[in-house]
Design an enzyme around this catalytic site. Structure first.
Site, PDB file in Angstrom:
ATOM      1  N   HIS A 168       0.868  -1.192   0.000  1.00  0.00           N
ATOM      2  CA  HIS A 168       0.000   0.000   0.000  1.00  0.00           C
ATOM      3  C   HIS A 168       0.900   1.236   0.000  1.00  0.00           C
ATOM      4  O   HIS A 168       1.980   1.222   0.603  1.00  0.00           O
ATOM      5  CB  HIS A 168      -0.889  -0.024   1.246  1.00  0.00           C
ATOM      6  CG  HIS A 168      -1.939   1.047   1.239  1.00  0.00           C
ATOM      7  ND1 HIS A 168      -1.638   2.374   1.481  1.00  0.00           N
ATOM      8  CD2 HIS A 168      -3.266   1.001   1.000  1.00  0.00           C
ATOM      9  CE1 HIS A 168      -2.753   3.093   1.400  1.00  0.00           C
ATOM     10  NE2 HIS A 168      -3.757   2.279   1.115  1.00  0.00           N
TER      11      HIS A 168
ATOM     12  N   GLU B 149      -4.220   2.559  -6.878  1.00  0.00           N
ATOM     13  CA  GLU B 149      -4.654   3.669  -6.028  1.00  0.00           C
ATOM     14  C   GLU B 149      -3.783   4.903  -6.275  1.00  0.00           C
ATOM     15  O   GLU B 149      -2.646   4.951  -5.795  1.00  0.00           O
ATOM     16  CB  GLU B 149      -4.548   3.276  -4.551  1.00  0.00           C
ATOM     17  CG  GLU B 149      -5.354   2.051  -4.166  1.00  0.00           C
ATOM     18  CD  GLU B 149      -5.571   1.920  -2.658  1.00  0.00           C
ATOM     19  OE1 GLU B 149      -6.641   1.452  -2.277  1.00  0.00           O
ATOM     20  OE2 GLU B 149      -4.678   2.307  -1.878  1.00  0.00           O
TER      21      GLU B 149
HETATM   22  P1  PGA Z   1      -9.730   5.789   1.277  1.00  0.00           P
HETATM   23  O1  PGA Z   1      -8.512   4.742   1.352  1.00  0.00           O
HETATM   24  O2  PGA Z   1     -10.932   5.013   0.785  1.00  0.00           O
HETATM   25  O3  PGA Z   1      -9.906   6.299   2.665  1.00  0.00           O
HETATM   26  O4  PGA Z   1      -9.342   6.849   0.299  1.00  0.00           O
HETATM   27  C1  PGA Z   1      -8.315   3.780   0.363  1.00  0.00           C
HETATM   28  C2  PGA Z   1      -7.038   3.027   0.605  1.00  0.00           C
HETATM   29  O5  PGA Z   1      -6.046   3.648   1.001  1.00  0.00           O
HETATM   30  O6  PGA Z   1      -6.980   1.794   0.415  1.00  0.00           O
END
Ligand code: PGA
Length: 235
Positions: free
Chosen positions: A96, A153
């Site tokens: 992540h 992401e």
């Molecule tokens: P968020 O986080 O939905 O709070 O933007 C997503 C993630 O970091 O997996």
């Protein structure tokens, strides 16, 4: 007769370093029996390690962790190895962008974590963005890639309330799938019950990774409802 096979949709709640014990218990009682299920929707919650046992008995919910050790079990103080969570979780978020930023995890470290995870029979969910997806996924061979989910992401979309443009996400997800033979691409970054359908409906996207919205029971229920509704039509 030809039958269309529905594609699996994944909804992953990434709780990050949130919730104390009583809050987890409240979440469990607030959502239990309240969300629909479908054989085409896989629901996964990734709490902190210490809360896994509170969620273990929930029906229709799979568990995941938010990182794992790059090493096997042994003399690695403080680390939790993939073999230790085998049988408890089925998924592991690895790499992540918060792990890369605050814990200095590199493509190489994440690749080691992925190998440990695969050896334990746990499915890796690999966190990438525009600038690192190629270097990260290039670390893996074809067989390893075929067992991995990729969560795309954009860092600026995480926790900002500024979710990425679905059209752009579909283009990049398609590109990742052309470049690498992975299981599926999921989108994460400010997903809520209000926008989840616009990502789940994308041809090249097979699910959503949800941070803050997944902490709220009513949001979780609505997002699962949206996924189950969509799963009836997505082929
Ligand atoms: P968020 O986080 O939905 O709070 O933007 C997503 C993630 O970091 O997996």
């Amino acid at each position: 007769m030809l039958q269309s096979i529905n594609i699996m949709i994944y909804i992953i709640g990434n709780w990050k370093s949130n919730k104390i014990r009583a809050e987890v218990q409240h979440w469990v009682s607030a959502v239990s029996g309240k969300f629909p299920t479908s054989p085409s929707v896989t629901m996964i919650v990734c709490p902190s390690y210490v809360h896994l046992s509170l969620l273990e008995k929930m029906n229709n919910l799979q568990l995941g962790v938010q990182t794992l050790s790059a090493f096997p079990q042994g003399a690695y103080t403080g680390a939790i190895s993939a073999s230790q969570v085998k049988g408890i979780v089925s998924y592991a978020i690895l790499g992540h962008s918060e792990r890369r930023e605050y814990f200095e995890e590199t493509d190489q470290i994440v690749a080691q974590q992925i190998r440990q995870t695969l050896e334990a029979g746990i499915t890796p969910v690999i966190g990438v963005h525009q600038d690192n997806y190629f270097s990260q996924l290039s670390q893996l061979d074809t067989k390893e890639l075929s067992q991995c989910l990729v969560m795309y992401e954009p860092p600026e979309a995480i926790g900002s309330g500024e979710a990425a443009d679905p059209v752009e996400i579909n283009i990049i997800a398609q590109k990742i799938k052309e470049d690498f033979n992975i299981k599926a691409v999921l989108y994460g970054g400010s997903v809520t019950s209000a926008n989840i359908t616009s990502y789940l409906a994308l041809k090249s996207v097979s699910g959503a990774v949800v941070g803050s919205a997944s902490l709220k029971p009513e949001e979780w229920i609505k997002m699962v409802e949206a996924a189950v509704l969509l799963s009836a039509t997505k082929v």
